[in-house]
Design an enzyme around this catalytic site. Structure first.
Site, short mmCIF file in Angstrom:
data_model
loop_
_atom_site.label_atom_id
_atom_site.label_comp_id
_atom_site.label_asym_id
_atom_site.label_seq_id
_atom_site.Cartn_x
_atom_site.Cartn_y
_atom_site.Cartn_z
N HIS A 100 0.92 -1.27 0.05
CA HIS A 100 -0.17 0.10 -0.03
C HIS A 100 0.87 1.44 -0.07
CE1 HIS A 100 0.74 -1.40 4.05
NE2 HIS A 100 0.55 0.05 4.39
N HIS A 102 0.85 5.20 1.28
CA HIS A 102 0.18 6.11 1.82
C HIS A 102 0.31 7.38 0.98
CE1 HIS A 102 0.43 3.93 6.10
NE2 HIS A 102 1.29 3.61 5.25
P1 AMP Z 1 1.84 0.37 7.31
O1 AMP Z 1 2.15 0.59 8.77
O2 AMP Z 1 2.62 1.17 6.48
O3 AMP Z 1 1.75 -1.15 7.07
O4 AMP Z 1 0.26 1.09 7.37
C1 AMP Z 1 -0.83 0.24 7.51
C2 AMP Z 1 -2.00 1.58 7.72
O5 AMP Z 1 -3.20 0.76 7.68
C3 AMP Z 1 -1.80 2.33 9.05
O6 AMP Z 1 -1.85 3.60 8.63
C4 AMP Z 1 -3.20 1.88 9.69
O7 AMP Z 1 -3.90 2.89 10.40
C5 AMP Z 1 -4.13 1.64 8.34
N1 AMP Z 1 -5.23 0.74 8.86
C6 AMP Z 1 -5.19 -0.50 9.29
N2 AMP Z 1 -6.65 -0.98 9.64
C7 AMP Z 1 -7.46 -0.21 8.66
C8 AMP Z 1 -8.66 -0.34 8.26
N3 AMP Z 1 -9.71 -1.13 8.68
N4 AMP Z 1 -9.00 0.76 7.36
C9 AMP Z 1 -8.32 1.76 6.97
N5 AMP Z 1 -6.81 1.86 7.27
C10 AMP Z 1 -6.39 1.07 8.20
#
Ligand code: AMP
Length: 114
Positions: A100, A102
């Protein structure tokens, strides 16, 4: 590969605040926003993390980044600027094993990142 929370979001099994979707990518709002605008962009063909892109088709990779740029543009972030972040692995603090990007915008960012 085990299903992650983003597999479930993509499948519609758990809710998300979708801002863009087409045949190739899905973009939705981060549930824990770190900026006034915080969007996650995922490819519909799953990659567990950034490093897997080295084995992927270049057109597919290009499409992913082009869509991310379009989403940021449509959200009105391009003039003021924004940050694109992709965390990979433990040291990168990746917490969800589904690639993903950001998109963070709506405030002044700082550097270096933590
Ligand atoms: P990373 O640390 O780069 O793997 O980012 C994962 C991101 O996913 C974090 O910023 C979380 O806040 C986000 N996240 C986790 N669960 C959800 C969800 N159900 N809907 C939207 N974002 C999420």
């Amino acid at each position: 590969m085990e299903d992650t929370i983003f597999d479930k979001i993509l499948a519609g099994a758990i809710p998300s605040d979708r801002v863009y979707e087409d045949d190739h990518v899905l973009a939705f709002r981060d549930v824990s926003p770190q900026a006034p605008v915080h969007i996650l962009v995922i490819p519909k063909v799953k990659a567990a993390s950034f490093t897997e892109l080295k084995d992927r088709d270049e057109e597919e990779i290009g499409r992913f980044f082009k869509r991310a740029a379009l989403v940021a543009d449509e959200l009105g972030l391009s003039d003021e600027g924004y940050r694109i972040v992709i965390n990979h692995g433990k040291n990168g603090q990746q917490t969800v094993a589904y690639l993903h990007a950001h998109i963070l915008g709506g405030r002044q960012m700082s550097w270096p990142p933590g």
